[in-house]
Design a protein around this motif. Structure first.
Motif, short mmCIF file in Angstrom:
data_model
loop_
_atom_site.label_atom_id
_atom_site.label_comp_id
_atom_site.label_asym_id
_atom_site.label_seq_id
_atom_site.Cartn_x
_atom_site.Cartn_y
_atom_site.Cartn_z
N CYS A 172 0.84 -1.21 0.00
CA CYS A 172 0.00 0.00 0.00
C CYS A 172 0.87 1.26 0.00
O CYS A 172 0.72 2.15 0.84
CB CYS A 172 -0.93 0.01 1.21
N LEU A 173 1.79 1.33 -0.95
CA LEU A 173 2.78 2.40 -0.98
C LEU A 173 2.18 3.74 -1.42
O LEU A 173 1.27 3.79 -2.24
CB LEU A 173 3.91 2.03 -1.93
N LYS A 174 2.75 4.82 -0.86
CA LYS A 174 2.47 6.17 -1.29
C LYS A 174 3.81 6.88 -1.49
O LYS A 174 4.77 6.57 -0.78
CB LYS A 174 1.63 6.91 -0.24
N PRO A 175 3.87 7.81 -2.45
CA PRO A 175 5.13 8.52 -2.70
C PRO A 175 5.68 9.15 -1.41
O PRO A 175 4.93 9.69 -0.60
CB PRO A 175 4.73 9.59 -3.71
N THR A 178 9.07 5.72 3.49
CA THR A 178 10.36 5.07 3.69
C THR A 178 10.16 3.56 3.73
O THR A 178 9.25 3.05 4.39
CB THR A 178 11.00 5.54 5.00
N VAL A 179 11.03 2.84 3.03
CA VAL A 179 10.92 1.38 2.92
C VAL A 179 12.26 0.76 3.29
O VAL A 179 13.31 1.21 2.83
CB VAL A 179 10.53 0.94 1.49
N PHE A 241 10.51 2.64 9.88
CA PHE A 241 10.23 2.63 8.45
C PHE A 241 8.72 2.48 8.24
O PHE A 241 8.06 1.72 8.95
CB PHE A 241 10.97 1.49 7.75
N ASP A 242 8.21 3.19 7.24
CA ASP A 242 6.79 3.07 6.92
C ASP A 242 6.44 1.68 6.41
O ASP A 242 5.35 1.16 6.67
CB ASP A 242 6.40 4.10 5.85
N ALA A 270 6.99 1.40 11.59
CA ALA A 270 6.25 2.54 12.12
C ALA A 270 4.91 2.09 12.70
O ALA A 270 4.40 1.02 12.32
CB ALA A 270 6.03 3.57 11.02
N PRO A 271 4.31 2.86 13.60
CA PRO A 271 3.05 2.44 14.23
C PRO A 271 1.96 2.06 13.25
O PRO A 271 1.17 1.14 13.51
CB PRO A 271 2.66 3.67 15.07
N ASP A 272 1.88 2.77 12.11
CA ASP A 272 0.87 2.44 11.11
C ASP A 272 1.49 1.75 9.89
O ASP A 272 0.95 1.77 8.80
CB ASP A 272 0.12 3.69 10.66
N GLY A 273 2.65 1.12 10.10
CA GLY A 273 3.39 0.51 9.00
C GLY A 273 2.88 -0.85 8.58
O GLY A 273 2.05 -1.49 9.26
N ILE A 274 3.41 -1.32 7.44
CA ILE A 274 3.06 -2.63 6.87
C ILE A 274 4.34 -3.33 6.46
O ILE A 274 5.25 -2.71 5.90
CB ILE A 274 2.15 -2.48 5.62
#
Length: 421
Positions: A172-175, A178-179, A241-242, A270-274
């Motif tokens: 679910c990436l957005k521009p 951080t990955v 990291f996101d 990150a707390p809302d990361g995947i």
């Protein structure tokens, strides 16, 4: 004595199909029910008979690679298909197989105790081989993991691009996100996420060769400001990291380190990361690694059962938001790799030697057969810190990674219908 024992073992093992064995002393013995497939092997090294009795998995591979065992018409695929299909049938789990498996399971903790130093040595053994070798059988992006065949006529390049798109959809990436890419290989996934999805990526690897090539590729693509590569163990990382992605690396973690691995993923996310973990897996209870694979191909490696992954993941506190099982995709990928390797075998022979070529073919074919006739598959485990980090239905994955579903323009059967024919 060894010939008699081996014949008894084979009579218990080979129940379906036919195996003809020509022994060094002139004896010939047929095993199986006389049906197809039929394979004929010739053991020319007298010492090999006893070695096969004591350690069948190791000695069979060594016998073929060293030339002490030959197969009529060099039908290596047929031999391994026959052996693996009978071994994995369940009815053939005879006492000597149970004893060997039990011993290996007991010993695997030591074999897979992959410290940072040992992990680096294991990676060097396989991934720091000549880059020219990998160019002989991988796609142009050097994706050294299972491809995703949406259609039976997909090329290897198409299937690998589809694999990356499928994984990106699950992230679910957005521009600007951080990955972290754990086990970034030759950089293909990291470069794709930066170029096509606008992510800022850190890739980590323990391979000197992969690191150097990845850095060069980022510079060549003009992406050095968005993609960074480091020679670093995942356990030494800090920060948040996101998104986290790891493709084809979990097989090298080792069972004793599973809990640490998932805990580190949680700490870095990150707390809302995947996070998306892509690994070879086994659709069977926990077991052990083939001693031939451990010695010659992937020291310290292990293919996990889903129960082993899940037990460690549960203790980390991460949410499992999606688990997908790929069944025949890797068998098809390996078939493509073998076809390309065989087409370039003269180059491989010039780079190494005949023995290496036999070893590499044995590795590729044995791996293909474990997916086609055995109990191996691929797991994609999507994880998050929050249960609502991803949409609550799976439609978003297909809509993002499968443009053909939105704009049907290609026809053809599902690849698994095709493979079953």
């Amino acid at each position: 004595m060894w010939t008699k024992i081996l014949n008894k073992m084979l009579s218990q093992l080979i129940r379906h199909g036919t195996l003809m064995v020509h022994f060094p002393d002139g004896q010939t013995q047929r095993h199986g029910d006389g049906t197809a497939p039929s394979v004929s092997v010739r053991v020319t090294d007298p010492q090999l008979v006893g070695r096969i009795v004591r350690n069948p998995d190791l000695a069979l591979g060594e016998g073929y690679v060293d030339g002490g065992l030959t197969i009529d018409q060099d039908d290596l695929r047929g031999l391994l298909e026959l052996v693996i299909a009978n071994t994995k049938s369940g009815a053939t789990m005879v006492w000597w197989r149970r004893m060997q498996d039990a011993f290996r399971v007991m010993a695997r903790r030591a074999a897979q105790f992959n410290t940072a130093k040992r992990s680096a040595e294991n990676v060097e053994h396989h991934y720091d081989l000549s880059g020219a070798l990998y160019d002989m059988f991988l796609d142009a992006d050097r994706q050294y993991s299972c491809a995703y065949f949406i259609h039976p006529d997909d090329t290897l390049e198409q299937a690998q691009q589809q694999k990356k798109a499928h994984i990106a959809a699950k992230l679910c990436l957005k521009p600007g996100m951080t990955v972290l890419d754990i086990g970034s290989g030759w950089g293909g996934m990291a470069l794709t996420l930066a170029k096509d999805y606008g992510a800022k990526v850190l890739g980590v690897t323990l391979s000197q060769e992969q690191y150097k090539r990845s850095v060069a590729r980022a510079a060549e693509a003009g992406l050095s400001d968005r993609v960074t590569f480091e020679l670093k163990d995942y356990r030494d990382l800090n920060g948040k990291f996101d998104r986290i992605v790891s493709v084809g690396m979990f097989e090298h973690v080792g069972v004793p380190h599973y809990r640490k691995y998932f805990t580190q993923v949680k700490n870095l996310l990150a707390p809302d990361g995947i996070a998306l973990i892509h690994t070879i897996g086994r659709a069977a209870p926990p077991s052990s690694t083939s001693p031939w694979i451990t010695k010659y191909i992937f020291p310290g490696g292990y293919v996990p059962a889903l129960s082993e992954m899940s037990a460690a993941m549960e203790k980390s506190g991460l949410w499992p938001t999606d688990v997908e099982v790929w069944r025949l995709h890797y068998a098809t990928t390996l078939a493509h790799w073998l076809q390309r390797f065989d087409a370039n075998i003269d180059k491989a022979r010039a780079l190494y030697d005949d023995r290496f070529c036999r070893m590499w073919r044995y590795y590729l074919i044995a791996s293909e057969m474990t997916f086609l006739k055995g109990r191996q598959c691929v797991f994609q485990m999507q994880l998050a810190n929050r249960q609502d980090a991803v949409p609550l239905t799976r439609d978003y994955i297909a809509e993002t990674s499968r443009p053909d579903l939105l704009n049907p323009g290609r026809s053809g059967k599902n690849s698994w219908d095709h493979a079953a024919q």
